[in-house]
Scaffold this active site. Structure first.
Site, PDB file in Angstrom:
ATOM      1  N   ASP A 199       0.860  -1.186   0.000  1.00 48.34           N
ATOM      2  CA  ASP A 199       0.000   0.000   0.000  1.00 48.34           C
ATOM      3  C   ASP A 199       0.894   1.233   0.000  1.00 48.34           C
ATOM      4  O   ASP A 199       1.969   1.203   0.608  1.00 48.34           O
ATOM      5  CB  ASP A 199      -0.896   0.001   1.264  1.00 48.34           C
ATOM      6  CG  ASP A 199      -2.194   0.761   1.063  1.00 48.34           C
ATOM      7  OD1 ASP A 199      -2.133   1.972   0.786  1.00 48.34           O
ATOM      8  OD2 ASP A 199      -3.279   0.154   1.183  1.00 48.34           O
ATOM      9  N   THR A 237      -4.703   6.538   0.729  1.00 44.83           N
ATOM     10  CA  THR A 237      -6.018   6.436   1.385  1.00 44.83           C
ATOM     11  C   THR A 237      -6.083   5.227   2.320  1.00 44.83           C
ATOM     12  O   THR A 237      -7.029   5.099   3.090  1.00 44.83           O
ATOM     13  CB  THR A 237      -7.182   6.354   0.360  1.00 44.83           C
ATOM     14  OG1 THR A 237      -6.965   5.247  -0.518  1.00 44.83           O
ATOM     15  CG2 THR A 237      -7.288   7.635  -0.451  1.00 44.83           C
ATOM     16  N   LYS A 251      -3.461   7.045 -12.504  1.00 41.63           N
ATOM     17  CA  LYS A 251      -2.216   6.288 -12.615  1.00 41.63           C
ATOM     18  C   LYS A 251      -2.323   4.904 -11.976  1.00 41.63           C
ATOM     19  O   LYS A 251      -1.821   3.927 -12.524  1.00 41.63           O
ATOM     20  CB  LYS A 251      -1.061   7.070 -11.973  1.00 41.63           C
ATOM     21  CG  LYS A 251      -0.562   8.206 -12.871  1.00 41.63           C
ATOM     22  CD  LYS A 251       0.454   9.094 -12.174  1.00 41.63           C
ATOM     23  CE  LYS A 251       1.796   8.413 -12.007  1.00 41.63           C
ATOM     24  NZ  LYS A 251       2.779   9.307 -11.359  1.00 41.63           N
ATOM     25  N   TYR A 306     -11.738   8.119 -12.189  1.00 45.30           N
ATOM     26  CA  TYR A 306     -11.911   6.778 -11.621  1.00 45.30           C
ATOM     27  C   TYR A 306     -12.542   5.840 -12.651  1.00 45.30           C
ATOM     28  O   TYR A 306     -12.020   4.754 -12.919  1.00 45.30           O
ATOM     29  CB  TYR A 306     -12.794   6.887 -10.382  1.00 45.30           C
ATOM     30  CG  TYR A 306     -12.982   5.608  -9.599  1.00 45.30           C
ATOM     31  CD1 TYR A 306     -11.895   4.954  -9.017  1.00 45.30           C
ATOM     32  CD2 TYR A 306     -14.249   5.070  -9.408  1.00 45.30           C
ATOM     33  CE1 TYR A 306     -12.074   3.791  -8.281  1.00 45.30           C
ATOM     34  CE2 TYR A 306     -14.433   3.915  -8.658  1.00 45.30           C
ATOM     35  CZ  TYR A 306     -13.349   3.275  -8.097  1.00 45.30           C
ATOM     36  OH  TYR A 306     -13.525   2.137  -7.365  1.00 45.30           O
TER      37      TYR A 306
END
Ligand code: UDP
Length: 314
Positions: free
Chosen positions: A32, A36, A93, A147
């Site tokens: 990660d 977020t 990205k 998105y």
């Protein structure tokens, strides 16, 4: 025992997957970049003596991992409209370059790779409920396109890696999901309504609240995705709860569940906010023998408990 790489492993769904896979006896590497994601979601796994490790890495950069990998779960992306509007380029990205890197890694390791796609690929749907063979109604230049189009590209490159490189791919289209490990301020309807109700603030319904969503509890979702991962299905499969309600009704249900005295106020509807959304889950039922088990009442109960604790209210 399989070795599973969970991309977005510190996020809302990724962290639940880490718990789930470890319980099933697999070993897990969570990756990660924490834009977020939140280490609090997995800190119990780092502390315990489990076959678990965490790597902080942005998957838009080349992914390097030593040893065998059997499965790759690509759950890495900002997923709340507020988050992806705040990180538009990172969202584009990770959906494009990040997904490409995950597929390249799967090809190198001979791993099965699952892409977390989304009901957003249906845009503001004209066909209702949404079946997997519906191509969608997406505004390619609107604010949500960062998105939606990234995920549409992600589906396209995933299918291309399957067709041209023979990589074993899976695609899940995730509908609205809620439960523990959501961020307080992720901006989605459930975290907003929960925090507002528990804090006694006004509940912000966007538009007139007549738009609909269908909410799936996170444990149901994880079970459905896992079944897809270990199946042979190449084509995209919807996973979600077909129990459709209006956002106004959802706000009222949250007020009732939290015992709040908050009142509802109305704010502008965000640009391109879908008017209706409900999954057709026939494919998941037939192929995966899956359907959700947790109804809204039960789901809201445990979600309320989680938000109360997070807000220090018990
Ligand atoms: N919404 C709302 N108030 C809020 C947050 C969201 O009325 O404080 C609405 C939003 O406009 C949308 C629905 O709730 O119609 C679901 O929004 P969410 O951000 O949870 O996810 P989406 O389904 O739009 O991706």
């Amino acid at each position: 025992m399989k070795r599973v790489l969970v991309l977005g492993g510190a996020g809302f769904i990724g962290s639940h997957f880490c718990d789930f896979l470890l319980d099933k006896g697999h070993s897990v590497v969570a990756m990660d970049n924490l834009i977020t994601g939140d280490l609090n979601n997995i800190k119990h796994l780092i502390a315990e003596d489990k076959p678990f490790s965490f790597v902080e890495h942005d998957i838009t950069e080349h992914i390097e991992i030593e040893g065998d990998v059997d499965y790759i779960l690509n759950l890495a992306s900002p997923a709340s409209p507020v988050d992806y509007l705040e990180h538009p380029i990172a969202t584009l990205k990770v959906g494009s370059m990040g997904t490409h890197n995950s597929l390249g890694l799967a090809r190198k390791k001979g791993a099965v790779v699952l892409l977390a796609s989304t009901s957003e690929i249906y845009g503001d749907p004209i066909v209702h409920p949404q079946r997997e063979d519906y191509w969608g109604n997406v505004n390619s230049i609107g604010p949500r396109s960062v998105y939606d189009e990234a995920k549409r590209y992600a589906e396209a490159i995933t299918m291309a890696y399957n067709r041209y490189h023979g990589v074993k791919t899976r695609i899940v289209r995730i509908f609205n999901t809620y439960g523990t490990n959501m961020r307080l301020k992720d901006g989605r309807a459930i975290p907003n309504f929960m925090c507002q109700a528990i804090n006694g603030e006004d509940i912000t319904v966007y538009g007139d609240g007549s738009q609909t969503r269908s909410l799936c509890y996170v444990s149901d979702l994880v079970e459905g995705i896992y079944r897809l991962l270990i199946s042979d299905e190449i084509m995209p499969v919807n996973i979600g709860n077909p129990n459709e309600i209006t956002i106004l009704e959802l706000a009222e249900r949250v007020i009732k569940e939290t015992g709040s005295k908050s009142k509802i106020i109305y704010k502008d509807l965000p640009v391109d906010d879908p008017k209706q959304r409900c999954p057709d889950i026939t494919m998941a039922k037939n192929i995966l023998n899956w359907e959700p088990k947790i109804g809204l009442e039960e789901g809201l109960k445990s979600t309320t408990k989680y938000f109360m604790e997070k807000l220090g209210k018990n």
